[in-house]
Write an enzyme that holds these catalytic residues in place. Structure first.
Site, PDB file in Angstrom:
ATOM      1  N   HIS A  27      -8.702 -15.106  52.193  1.00 29.85           N
ATOM      2  CA  HIS A  27      -8.386 -15.914  51.014  1.00 29.85           C
ATOM      3  C   HIS A  27      -9.638 -16.540  50.410  1.00 29.85           C
ATOM      4  O   HIS A  27     -10.620 -16.814  51.086  1.00 29.85           O
ATOM      5  CB  HIS A  27      -7.287 -16.959  51.291  1.00 29.85           C
ATOM      6  CG  HIS A  27      -7.660 -18.163  52.070  1.00 29.85           C
ATOM      7  ND1 HIS A  27      -6.790 -18.765  52.958  1.00 29.85           N
ATOM      8  CD2 HIS A  27      -8.780 -18.931  52.092  1.00 29.85           C
ATOM      9  CE1 HIS A  27      -7.369 -19.831  53.475  1.00 29.85           C
ATOM     10  NE2 HIS A  27      -8.565 -19.954  52.976  1.00 29.85           N
TER      11      HIS A  27
ATOM     12  N   GLU B  61      -3.842 -16.751  48.826  1.00 26.99           N
ATOM     13  CA  GLU B  61      -3.499 -16.041  50.055  1.00 26.99           C
ATOM     14  C   GLU B  61      -3.273 -14.555  49.762  1.00 26.99           C
ATOM     15  O   GLU B  61      -3.094 -14.164  48.595  1.00 26.99           O
ATOM     16  CB  GLU B  61      -2.225 -16.664  50.643  1.00 26.99           C
ATOM     17  CG  GLU B  61      -2.349 -18.150  50.998  1.00 26.99           C
ATOM     18  CD  GLU B  61      -3.130 -18.417  52.289  1.00 26.99           C
ATOM     19  OE1 GLU B  61      -4.072 -17.665  52.609  1.00 26.99           O
ATOM     20  OE2 GLU B  61      -2.794 -19.399  52.973  1.00 26.99           O
TER      21      GLU B  61
END
Ligand code: GLP
Length: 240
Positions: free
Chosen positions: A137, A142
């Site tokens: 990330h 994410e």
């Protein structure tokens, strides 16, 4: 993509030099800043350079990448606290030139929209520093985050909760949500520095820099940016 590999000290110095160079060529630079353990040494060196009269933040504007949601702004583990503690309290930056996402906004949507608008109003980010999560990330984008994303609300993954709960008194105090600049927001910066340290990042650095460009590894998008400097210590570079 340029890659600099050195020991930790050399990495911190190189990162700080990049910021100092940026500010001296444009005193009213717009800087994108990151938190976590990785950029701490850069901020330390920038404070040293400021004290030595080598750099001034008097006209600089800053935008921070991300912030947890659901903790008070002055919480010791908030990214706001981190930034004042590591950098802002020690240099001549003007408080109204600091842009931090609020961990407890009245409206999350408005917070995200206002942040994007503020970046645009400043003419965009000149230099953005990024750390790297163990799952690839950047900011809190994410795996699976669309490359077109702008500033948005995030449900943190278990991997991130596990990696970052060390910054909280107990793991259950770690927020499960955050707000982050989106991948598109990050990619619009003129220049980006990706920094990683330690053997734990070696595998994900290899994937991000040499693997396919995929939303499964958010940092792999940086392969598409025309002006990226990667700063790695020898452990993080071990698998390249
Ligand atoms: C957090 C931040 C990221 C940062 C990452 C890496 O998740 N949201 O922006 O890059 O931590 O942290 P560290 O530098 O401590 O490894």
């Amino acid at each position: 993509m340029d890659i600099f590999i050195g020991d930790e000290r050399a990495c911190d110095e190189r990162g700080a030099q990049e910021f100092a160079k940026q500010i001296s060529s444009k005193p009213a630079s717009v800087l994108g800043l990151a938190t976590g353990s990785t950029p701490e040494g850069i901020y330390e060196r920038l404070v040293d350079k400021y004290k030595a009269g080598q750099v001034s933040f008097a006209s600089v504007k800053t935008f921070n990448l991300d912030e947890y949601l659901g903790i008070p702004i002055n919480h010791v583990s908030s990214y706001s606290y981190y930034m004042y503690d590591k950098l802002f309290n020690h240099v001549d930056i003007q408080k109204n030139n600091i842009n931090l996402l609020c961990p407890c906004p009245n409206s999350i949507d408005k917070e995200c929209m206002d942040f994007e608008a503020a970046i645009k109003a400043c003419g965009g980010i000149d230099l953005q520093i990024l750390g790297l999560g163990p799952n690839g990330h950047i900011g809190f984008n994410e795996p699976g985050t669309p490359f077109e994303s702008t500033t948005h609300l995030v449900e943190l993954t278990e991997s991130t909760i596990e990696a970052n709960s060390r910054f909280f008194e107990s793991p259950d105090q770690m927020p499960r949500q955050a707000i982050t600049m989106g991948i598109k927001t990050i990619m619009q910066a003129q220049r980006i520095i990706l920094m990683a340290k330690g053997q734990k990042k070696a595998h994900i650095i290899k994937e991000a820099l040499t693997g396919p460009v995929t939303t499964r590894v958010p940092a792999s998008v940086l392969q598409l940016h025309p002006n990226v400097l990667v700063i790695l210590d020898r452990q993080a570079a071990a698998m390249l």
